[in-house]
Scaffold this active site. Structure first.
Site: not given
Length: 336
Positions: A58, A80-81, A124, A149, A153, A179, A217, A231, A294
């Protein structure tokens, strides 16, 4: 001299390992395998002929991570973790703040103690928030994020900006990307999400090989040309090479945010048609209700990456589809 890649057994991390090795770097991987696969690292060793020291630990563990720095001559880190599913972050916000912030805080502390001040952080486009105009430009700064999330970031970016101000030797790149899809052209490694895929491309590929019955979708009446979300999809190997370019950028000190994207949005229906055209496999789908949070569309202005890093996405949408299908058709069950 070695580059430490945290989360190096995951989707983007594993492809970045190949890009790093191709560029002449030695790599060391730390990953707790919550979202990665040790098999991916083994396959990269087979592909490249290089041995990759791998530690299943970890990143938030200070003693174990410090030992990695002690055992290897680390000169830079690509981070990246962390946890990465938008929907899950809404259900488990405490996990996302604890894991994503905790791993980063421990990492930069261990780096400073080891005298390592070069960091490339996997950020991101979600940090721009829902109110930012498109295309997203780095100068807009961070906006009001719509999920834990994205907020995690944004918080990490703020932490790293403050860290860079505290010590003049820091060189930190905040790579805001969009993406990533596709796979290595060999078909030996690719995207293998655990459980139900959260993203369009792996879900569609699993439908194509029969692991899932049909694609949903989410929304068909957005204010876009065909009513579905648009995207900025880019090939994962273009993205991996962007991380190498950021690592090699020695023209700035401090902390800098850089977009990595193609600059061209693609809709969900266009993605389906492109995949069907390349593979000759029909993707059954139904249009269902929109998902909360979204956005109709967003894409990158990637001119800063070209100017500062000499990087731009070069692989086409067709290549993204070809490489995705090459991976998934050869590995219908992923790494398992």
């Amino acid at each position: 001299m070695s580059i430490l890649v945290t989360g190096g057994a995951g989707y983007i991390g594993s492809h970045t390992l190949i890009a790093l090795i191709d560029a002449g770097y030695r790599c060391v991987v730390v990953d707790d395998l919550s979202n990665g696969s040790a098999e991916a690292v083994r396959r990269i060793e087979m592909l490249t002929g290089e041995r990759i020291p791998f530690y299943q630990i970890d990143v938030a563990d200070p003693l174990l991570l410090s030992k990695v720095f002690y055992d290897h001559l680390i000169t830079g880190v690509i981070h990246f973790a962390g946890l990465k599913a938008v929907g899950e972050s809404v259900e488990k916000p405490i996990d996302y703040y604890q894991v994503n912030l905790g791993t980063t805080l421990n990492l930069v502390r261990c780096m400073a103690e080891a005298g390592v001040f070069k960091l490339v952080f996997s950020s991101s486009a979600t940090v721009y928030g829902s109110e930012a105009p498109v295309p997203y430009v780095e100068g807009y700064g961070r906006g009001i994020t719509s999920n834990p999330y994205g907020t995690s970031k944004a918080m990490i970016e703020q932490v790293l900006e403050d860290v860079a101000k505290s010590e003049s030797r820091w060189q930190i790149s905040l790579l805001r990307y969009f993406n990533p899809i596709g796979a290595h052209s060999s078909g030996v490694i690719g995207e293998d999400p655990q459980g139900v895929p959260n993203n369009l491309m792996p879900f569609m590929a699993q439908v194509a090989v029969g692991r899932r019955a049909a694609l949903q979708v989410f929304g068909g009446d957005y204010p876009t040309p065909d009513g579905t979300c648009r995207r900025d999809y880019l090939h994962v190997m273009d993205l991996a090479e962007g991380h190498v370019a950021a690592l090699e950028n020695n023209h700035h000190l401090g902390c800098d945010a850089i977009n990595l994207g193609t600059g061209s949005p693609v809709s969900v229906l266009e993605m389906i048609h492109a995949f069907e055209s390349v593979t000759n496999v029909q993707i059954p789908f139904t249009i269902v209700d929109k998902r909360a949070g979204d956005l109709p569309e967003f894409w990158a202005d990637a001119s800063k990456a070209k100017q500062l890093l000499g990087w731009q996405a070069k692989r086409s949408l067709e290549e993204m589809m070809i490489d995705t299908w090459n991976w998934q058709s050869k590995n219908p069950d992923g790494y398992r």
